[in-house]
Design a protein around this motif. Sequence first.
Motif, short mmCIF file in Angstrom:
data_model
loop_
_atom_site.label_atom_id
_atom_site.label_comp_id
_atom_site.label_asym_id
_atom_site.label_seq_id
_atom_site.Cartn_x
_atom_site.Cartn_y
_atom_site.Cartn_z
N ALA A 103 66.78 3.82 27.22
CA ALA A 103 66.76 3.14 28.51
C ALA A 103 68.19 2.83 28.94
O ALA A 103 68.99 2.35 28.15
CB ALA A 103 65.95 1.84 28.42
N ILE A 104 68.51 3.15 30.20
CA ILE A 104 69.84 2.89 30.76
C ILE A 104 69.70 1.86 31.87
O ILE A 104 68.94 2.04 32.82
CB ILE A 104 70.48 4.18 31.31
CG1 ILE A 104 70.62 5.23 30.21
CG2 ILE A 104 71.84 3.86 31.93
CD1 ILE A 104 71.57 4.85 29.10
N LEU A 105 70.45 0.78 31.74
CA LEU A 105 70.51 -0.26 32.76
C LEU A 105 71.97 -0.51 33.11
O LEU A 105 72.81 -0.60 32.22
CB LEU A 105 69.87 -1.56 32.25
CG LEU A 105 68.40 -1.50 31.83
CD1 LEU A 105 68.01 -2.78 31.11
CD2 LEU A 105 67.52 -1.27 33.02
N MET A 146 75.33 -10.29 39.63
CA MET A 146 74.43 -10.85 38.61
C MET A 146 73.03 -10.25 38.71
O MET A 146 72.02 -10.94 38.58
CB MET A 146 74.37 -12.38 38.70
CG MET A 146 75.69 -13.06 38.46
SD MET A 146 75.59 -14.86 38.50
CE MET A 146 74.60 -15.16 37.05
N VAL A 147 72.96 -8.95 38.93
CA VAL A 147 71.68 -8.23 39.00
C VAL A 147 71.86 -6.85 38.39
O VAL A 147 72.98 -6.34 38.27
CB VAL A 147 71.17 -8.08 40.45
CG1 VAL A 147 70.82 -9.41 41.06
CG2 VAL A 147 72.18 -7.34 41.31
N PRO A 149 58.86 -1.17 37.05
CA PRO A 149 59.37 -0.05 37.83
C PRO A 149 60.75 -0.37 38.38
O PRO A 149 61.13 -1.55 38.47
CB PRO A 149 58.33 0.10 38.95
CG PRO A 149 57.64 -1.23 39.03
CD PRO A 149 57.68 -1.81 37.65
N PRO A 150 61.52 0.66 38.78
CA PRO A 150 62.90 0.42 39.24
C PRO A 150 63.00 -0.59 40.38
O PRO A 150 63.92 -1.39 40.42
CB PRO A 150 63.37 1.81 39.67
CG PRO A 150 62.55 2.76 38.87
CD PRO A 150 61.21 2.10 38.71
N GLU A 151 62.03 -0.54 41.31
CA GLU A 151 62.12 -1.46 42.44
C GLU A 151 61.94 -2.91 42.02
O GLU A 151 62.39 -3.83 42.72
CB GLU A 151 61.09 -1.10 43.51
CG GLU A 151 59.65 -1.13 43.04
CD GLU A 151 59.19 0.20 42.48
OE1 GLU A 151 57.97 0.39 42.32
OE2 GLU A 151 60.07 1.06 42.19
N GLU A 152 61.28 -3.16 40.89
CA GLU A 152 61.13 -4.53 40.39
C GLU A 152 62.28 -4.93 39.48
O GLU A 152 62.57 -6.12 39.34
CB GLU A 152 59.81 -4.67 39.63
CG GLU A 152 58.57 -4.54 40.49
CD GLU A 152 57.30 -4.84 39.71
OE1 GLU A 152 57.41 -5.46 38.63
OE2 GLU A 152 56.22 -4.43 40.15
N LEU A 153 62.92 -3.94 38.86
CA LEU A 153 63.96 -4.25 37.88
C LEU A 153 65.33 -4.37 38.51
O LEU A 153 66.14 -5.20 38.11
CB LEU A 153 63.98 -3.18 36.79
CG LEU A 153 64.79 -3.48 35.54
CD1 LEU A 153 64.28 -4.72 34.84
CD2 LEU A 153 64.74 -2.29 34.60
N GLY A 160 68.21 -4.90 41.59
CA GLY A 160 68.44 -5.65 42.82
C GLY A 160 68.21 -7.13 42.73
O GLY A 160 68.73 -7.88 43.54
N ARG A 161 67.44 -7.59 41.74
CA ARG A 161 67.16 -9.03 41.71
C ARG A 161 66.91 -9.60 40.32
O ARG A 161 66.72 -10.79 40.16
CB ARG A 161 65.96 -9.34 42.58
CG ARG A 161 64.67 -8.67 42.14
CD ARG A 161 63.54 -8.95 43.10
NE ARG A 161 62.30 -8.33 42.72
CZ ARG A 161 61.41 -8.85 41.89
NH1 ARG A 161 61.67 -10.02 41.34
NH2 ARG A 161 60.30 -8.23 41.60
#
Length: 716
Positions: free
Chosen positions: A217-219, A226-227, A242-246, A248-249
């Motif tokens: 996993a790459i983050l 701070m996101v 999913p990416p849209e939940e992980l 941006g916030r």
Amino acid sequence: MFKGDEMAGDHILQARKVHAKNIRESSNWLFYYFMIAVGLSICAAATRAIPYGPLYYIGLPIFLIFFVAPPLIFSGTKHHAKRVVLLILGLFLLSITGLVFLGIASAAWIILLTTPIVSVVLLGRRAAYVTLAISLILSISLGYMHSAGHLHSNITNYEDYIGNWRNWMVMTLALLFCGLACINLTEHLRHQWELSNIALYQQHDQMHALVEYAPEAILIYDMDLMVFITSNSRAEKILGYPPEELTGRTLPREISPEYQTDGQRSEDAISAYLQQALSGEFPVFEWQFVSKEGEILECEISLARLPPFDRKLIRASVVEISARKTEILERAKIQQQLATSQKLEAVGKLTGGVAHDFNNLLAVTLGNLELLKDEIENLQHKQLIDKSIAATLRGSDLTRNMLAFARKASLEPSPIDINSVVEETKNWISRTLPATIEVKTSLGDGIWPVEADPSATESALLNLILNAQDAMPKGGKLTVETANVKIDDSYIDARQEELPPGQYVMLAVSDTGDGIPPEFIAEVFEPFFSTKASGSNSGLGLSMVHGFMRQSNGTVQVYSEPGVGTTFKLFFKAATQTTECAPQPEAQSDVSHGAGHRILLAEDDDAVREVLVKTLENAGYDVIAAPSGDAAKAIFEADPSFDLVITDIVMPGRLLGTTLSAELRLLAPDLPIIFMSGYASEATVHGNGLRPEDIRLMKPVQRAKLIGAIQKILGQ
């Protein structure tokens, strides 16, 4: 063509499409720029509006129609071509207007030079050459008309200059050369821009592929915002977000437990690791995440800072290691079991060899002492010899116990009655135990005879009784129990030693002492292991009991709860003819008996609770399970329509099985209850006030016995 070439061609085609799209999207800005530029030019020309009024009044409508109106009317990228055509047409009309009214002195030459540049950027080189050709034709045509007198400039002071054909040709040639230079230069810049876009697109595509198809996993975390700003599909698979939940916030602490396994707060720990990565280090550490489903995940994280270094971007590579840690623990457990087995084997061989040799020495000593006694007349000397003989015999008993531990004793098994052994032992052991210890026996009826060495059996029972005495220094209750049991083919004892199926006689010794801590249970049968004070015992008693039972084709088990007590169970192979027969198949209960009956089950062990629930549901009962007595009481208070309660006796929380039954019977006085325990049944119910009709079962409980007990207590 190679596959790689095809992929490269696809990348270039895609990049060109993106480039064209970028041009279309940026053309709005270009139109607005020309609106402003031409608007300022008309404002400047307004200073000449009085002497040159027609120029101003014709140029203004052209500006409004071809420059201001198209971006407002034809908005969006799909009208790109319309706006470009109207823009170029407006430029030509403005140029014509300026050249008609002002002649060669007009600034329209600059507008004519602008049209090829706009065309090459927005439409390409071919369109630029067409617009340049139109500009040259307009220049030549208007120059001819001015020089021939068909058109007259409003600038009277420069009439001769404007009407000179040579001047028009010079300006036309200048327009030609400057136009060609501008087209080539602009096309070169546009081509370089396109190549740069292609390279950037390919680089972006490669970086995206490296991130998206990475095995871990790459983050990517932005410390300023701070996101998380990037995550791949592997991160979604591991964490469940999913990416849209992980992105941006989400902050790291939002997907981590409050505390890590080392006791650090997650927020403080991750801040320290991020600062290390920001300073150029590459920290690698274990971390716990909380998945979207609430599951705790064991992971390994490596951090690194990413360019550009004017931003604080940290890449986190996450690998789930839950399975790896489980495998390591299992491997360590297997290695520990192997080491223990090898140690016991080595100690057994050494003990067997030493005991045999020592027994030979004792035989020589004993024989010589007996011979010497026959030759001595002195009474005092004979008494000394008798004492030496007694000591030799005790040494012989010691070697026999050592051989039993090594499973090499020359036992002399014979049919014995376990109940008789217990009764004989109780007759004399009661006189030696402290008065603070109450001794009780619960001997089963019709106990099968067993094949065992009588002396070794008595020694094993004595060892267990003495251990129980040591566990109760302030007094308590000691219970010795016997029972017939059947072992099916799925039984394996706590030390992973398989017990052959058949009929067995159980001899259990239970105490109400402090119990054995869970971490010591697996070690109590190891030689020289003891929880007692140094020098108080040798630590070989239980090891010898274990060796004797295995040599007698049986086994020994231990059940203990800290603060409650301990039960040791010896399983002897029954000596009846049915011993060698295959075990009888378990009676199948009729599931229809369970229809309509609701059972409340209280059991703290997850695995045991799961098996019991499945067994009872398969028998047709409606089962509600609770992990503690407190939870069971809350369930019963909410819905007291249960027909039966099955409860473990020792459970965590305020309510044990016995106290749970007392409180439930305040609500339902006639409530039937079945008790289960890993202790000998008599040892677990001393003074608890249970009713005579209550049923007590010892774990492990076979299905037929459990269903039979339920049917009995419910009167089915």
